[in-house]
Design an enzyme around this catalytic site. Structure first.
Site, PDB file in Angstrom:
ATOM      1  CG  HIS A  82      -9.303   1.627  -6.666  1.00  0.00           C
ATOM      2  ND1 HIS A  82      -9.721   2.889  -6.317  1.00  0.00           N
ATOM      3  CD2 HIS A  82      -8.223   1.358  -5.880  1.00  0.00           C
ATOM      4  CE1 HIS A  82      -8.943   3.366  -5.360  1.00  0.00           C
ATOM      5  NE2 HIS A  82      -8.018   2.457  -5.074  1.00  0.00           N
ATOM      6  CG  PHE A  83      -5.068  -1.372  -8.614  1.00  0.00           C
ATOM      7  CD1 PHE A  83      -5.225  -0.780  -7.374  1.00  0.00           C
ATOM      8  CD2 PHE A  83      -4.708  -2.705  -8.658  1.00  0.00           C
ATOM      9  CE1 PHE A  83      -5.031  -1.493  -6.204  1.00  0.00           C
ATOM     10  CE2 PHE A  83      -4.515  -3.425  -7.486  1.00  0.00           C
ATOM     11  CZ  PHE A  83      -4.674  -2.826  -6.260  1.00  0.00           C
ATOM     12  CG  HIS A  84      -6.262   0.274 -14.915  1.00  0.00           C
ATOM     13  ND1 HIS A  84      -6.380  -0.972 -14.351  1.00  0.00           N
ATOM     14  CD2 HIS A  84      -5.413   0.124 -15.957  1.00  0.00           C
ATOM     15  CE1 HIS A  84      -5.635  -1.837 -15.025  1.00  0.00           C
ATOM     16  NE2 HIS A  84      -5.035  -1.192 -16.004  1.00  0.00           N
ATOM     17  CE1 TYR A 100      -1.693   7.871  -0.389  1.00  0.00           C
ATOM     18  CE2 TYR A 100      -1.479   5.638   0.459  1.00  0.00           C
ATOM     19  CZ  TYR A 100      -2.261   6.743   0.182  1.00  0.00           C
ATOM     20  OH  TYR A 100      -3.604   6.726   0.455  1.00  0.00           O
ATOM     21  NE  ARG A 159      -6.987  -7.848  -8.609  1.00  0.00           N
ATOM     22  CZ  ARG A 159      -6.381  -7.365  -7.537  1.00  0.00           C
ATOM     23  NH1 ARG A 159      -6.959  -7.518  -6.352  1.00  0.00           N
ATOM     24  NH2 ARG A 159      -5.220  -6.746  -7.620  1.00  0.00           N
ATOM     25  NE  ARG A 160      -4.895 -11.246  -9.560  1.00  0.00           N
ATOM     26  CZ  ARG A 160      -5.337 -11.190  -8.306  1.00  0.00           C
ATOM     27  NH1 ARG A 160      -6.364 -11.927  -7.941  1.00  0.00           N
ATOM     28  NH2 ARG A 160      -4.743 -10.408  -7.436  1.00  0.00           N
ATOM     29  CG  HIS A 190      -1.991   1.105   1.038  1.00  0.00           C
ATOM     30  ND1 HIS A 190      -3.102   0.958   0.231  1.00  0.00           N
ATOM     31  CD2 HIS A 190      -2.064   2.372   1.514  1.00  0.00           C
ATOM     32  CE1 HIS A 190      -3.819   2.071   0.232  1.00  0.00           C
ATOM     33  NE2 HIS A 190      -3.205   2.944   1.009  1.00  0.00           N
TER      34      HIS A 190
END
Length: 559
Positions: free
Chosen positions: A383-385, A236, A448-449, A232
């Site tokens: 969300h990651f994208h 950042y 996912r995936r 995580h």
């Protein structure tokens, strides 16, 4: 040196990145554009396979592509960019690196290069198809783990040189406030050193011995916890260089001052405190971790919202100030006054807009009950994208737009500026379509995936097929944007020579001359608080993994 020097004697806005430092920065940037093309190609192929429109040739596996896509974009591209950008920042605001500092930068670069090639070779040979999270009990070849270790060690070496530069400036100009951008790089680097201890421990003491056959099993729960202790904060580490640009570079591009030096430093301190002891919120559905400790880390995760809102407030205060100085009258009239034809501003601004839904999605992901609905669905990928793939990457593009000409003595032409605008809008359109489809499909349970055939081929829900096609369309636009980015990169590197190099913009702050907040520069105190929060969040959960039977983890142990 005397403590009563005037600010202009310490830093000149016209100061350039040192010529020798520029070569090191450019070496890192070549890796960035190469990684973007390879990782983007893998991403396009993924979306076509997942939607059932392509069958991969030559025995290439879907998850092999997925691993390549994650490793090359989430780790290689970002690490090389951050190392290069931070070196450029320090050379700009603190003066050229010393020979030893630069040597550490080059040593780190070559270690990262060697590690990347080792890992890439194993992925190409289908010996490391474990995704970028490399969850056990999936096992890769030992060379893959050793390569990733070298990449991390390479960043440590480069970061050591950067911190030496920061602290040597601090010592030389004792009593003066350190340049804001240099302080931001120091915070990011200290956070990085602390958080990568987790992934280093699990790779060195669990995965490498296991992959070499020295032990026959490992503690899966421990390995995942140590990964997310790092994972995580990794987000950042990607994001804070973008924040550096937003706080201290974008205002200069606008021709105005940044909102607050002290507020910017405080927001970075809060990121240092709360970006690491929060990784368990990625493990809310996993057994073996008490609900109390999951809840505590959810609370700590929400603390990160505070510096994010501080950043948003600062940015829009700058934008409104800029607009009103140009005659804006109404509530939102300032928005129209922004420089919509300057790609150096437009690219990061588009990324900022993505971060609004991205932040909301992050709150959902970290919320215990809502996480139950979206966990392990393609929502998380979406969300990651829109957090990494939009705010971070678009800001990186915006930085390269002025940084490359600055380093090479070229100039931004009208053609390259317009090309950058096409890049930004094409990327935004493609990412918007693809991520929206991922979010909606995830809300309807799309896993996912998984691939089209694994969903059940033609038997899957008809609406899922629609979302898969939308993802393929969005991915195609993103790949078009990547082609534009590659062409733009080389145009910026080989464009017409400038009489004066492109300016590396660094803004003054409205409170530039305000007294220094002394405890914010007390690194011993900052590190003690950071370690204290980590010990509170992780001591008991990790101890329980050694001392208690973990449901769902039977058959695995550390040794």
């Amino acid at each position: 040196m005397s403590n009563n020097l005037s600010p202009d004697k310490i830093f000149s806005p016209l100061q350039k990145v040192g010529a020798k430092d520029a070569k090191l920065v450019l070496a890192n940037m070549y890796w960035v554009i190469f990684s973007l093309f390879i990782g983007g190609t893998a991403g396009l192929l993924q979306t076509l396979v997942r939607s059932g429109h392509l069958e991969l040739p030559f025995g290439i596996g879907y998850y092999q592509l997925l691993t390549l896509h994650g490793v090359i974009l989430a780790l290689v591209l970002t690490f090389f960019f951050i190392m290069g950008f931070q070196i450029a920042i320090l050379s700009k605001v603190c003066g050229p690196l010393s020979r030893s500092q630069r040597k550490l930068g080059w040593t780190g670069f070559w270690l990262m290069t060697a590690g990347t090639l080792m890992s890439a070779a194993m992925i190409a040979l289908n010996e490391a198809t474990v995704l970028y999270t490399f969850y056990a009990p999936l096992q890769a070849h030992a060379i893959h783990y050793i390569g990733l270790t070298l990449v991390i060690v390479g960043t440590w070496v480069s970061v050591a040189g950067q911190l030496m530069k920061y602290f040597s400036w601090k010592k030389e100009f004792k009593g003066h406030k350190t340049p804001l951008l240099s302080y931001m790089t120091a915070v990011n680097n200290v956070m990085w050193i602390v958080c990568t201890i987790g992934v280093a421990v699990t790779v060195l003491f669990q995965f490498i011995p296991w992959s070499l056959g020295w032990v026959d099993r490992i503690n899966v729960s421990l390995s995942r916890t140590l990964f997310w202790y790092f994972g995580h904060a990794l987000v950042y580490f990607w994001l804070l260089p973008a924040y550096m640009s937003w706080y201290a570079i974008i205002p200069k591009i606008l021709g105005t001052k940044g909102f607050s030096d002290n507020l910017a430093r405080m927001s970075f301190v809060l990121f240092l405190f709360f970006s690491i002891p929060v990784g368990i919120h990625h493990q809310l559905v996993e057994p073996g971790i008490d609900a109390f400790w999951k809840g505590l880390q959810v609370v700590l995760t929400f603390m990160v919202i505070i510096p994010s809102l501080m950043t948003a407030f600062s940015l829009f205060a700058v934008f409104e100030t800029y607009g009103r100085n140009r005659g804006a009258k109404g509530l939102l009239d300032w928005f129209k006054k922004l420089p919509w034809k300057d790609a150096r501003f437009v690219l990061p601004f588009l990324g900022m807009l993505f971060f609004i839904p991205g932040g909301i999605g992050g709150i959902i992901n970290a919320s215990g009950q809502m996480n139950q609905m979206i966990h392990n669905t393609i929502w998380v990928v979406g969300h990651f994208h829109i957090t990494v793939g939009a705010p971070v990457i678009l800001t990186y593009f915006g930085v390269m737009l002025f940084l490359l000409p600055h380093l090479t003595g070229r100039k931004i032409t009208k053609q390259t500026n317009n090309m950058a605008l096409y890049l930004g809008y094409t990327w935004t359109f493609g990412m918007g379509i693809m991520s929206l489809a991922m979010h909606f499909a995830g809300l309807r349970g799309a896993p996912r995936r998984s691939t089209y055939s694994e969903y059940g081929g033609a038997g899957i829900a008809e609406e899922w097929i629609t979302y898969q096609v939308m993802q393929a369309v969005g991915g195609s636009f993103l790949f078009l944007a990547i082609i534009i980015a590659v062409i733009l990169f080389f145009k910026l590197m080989t464009g017409p020579k400038a009489d004066q190099p492109e300016v590396f913009p660094v803004a003054e702050m409205m409170d530039q001359n305000a007294p220094q907040t002394k405890w914010v520069e007390n690194w011993r105190l900052l590190i003690i608080i950071t370690v204290f929060l980590i010990l509170i969040a992780y001591t008991v959960p990790i101890t329980q993994m050694f001392t208690e039977n973990i449901p769902g983890a039977e058959g695995y142990k550390l040794w």
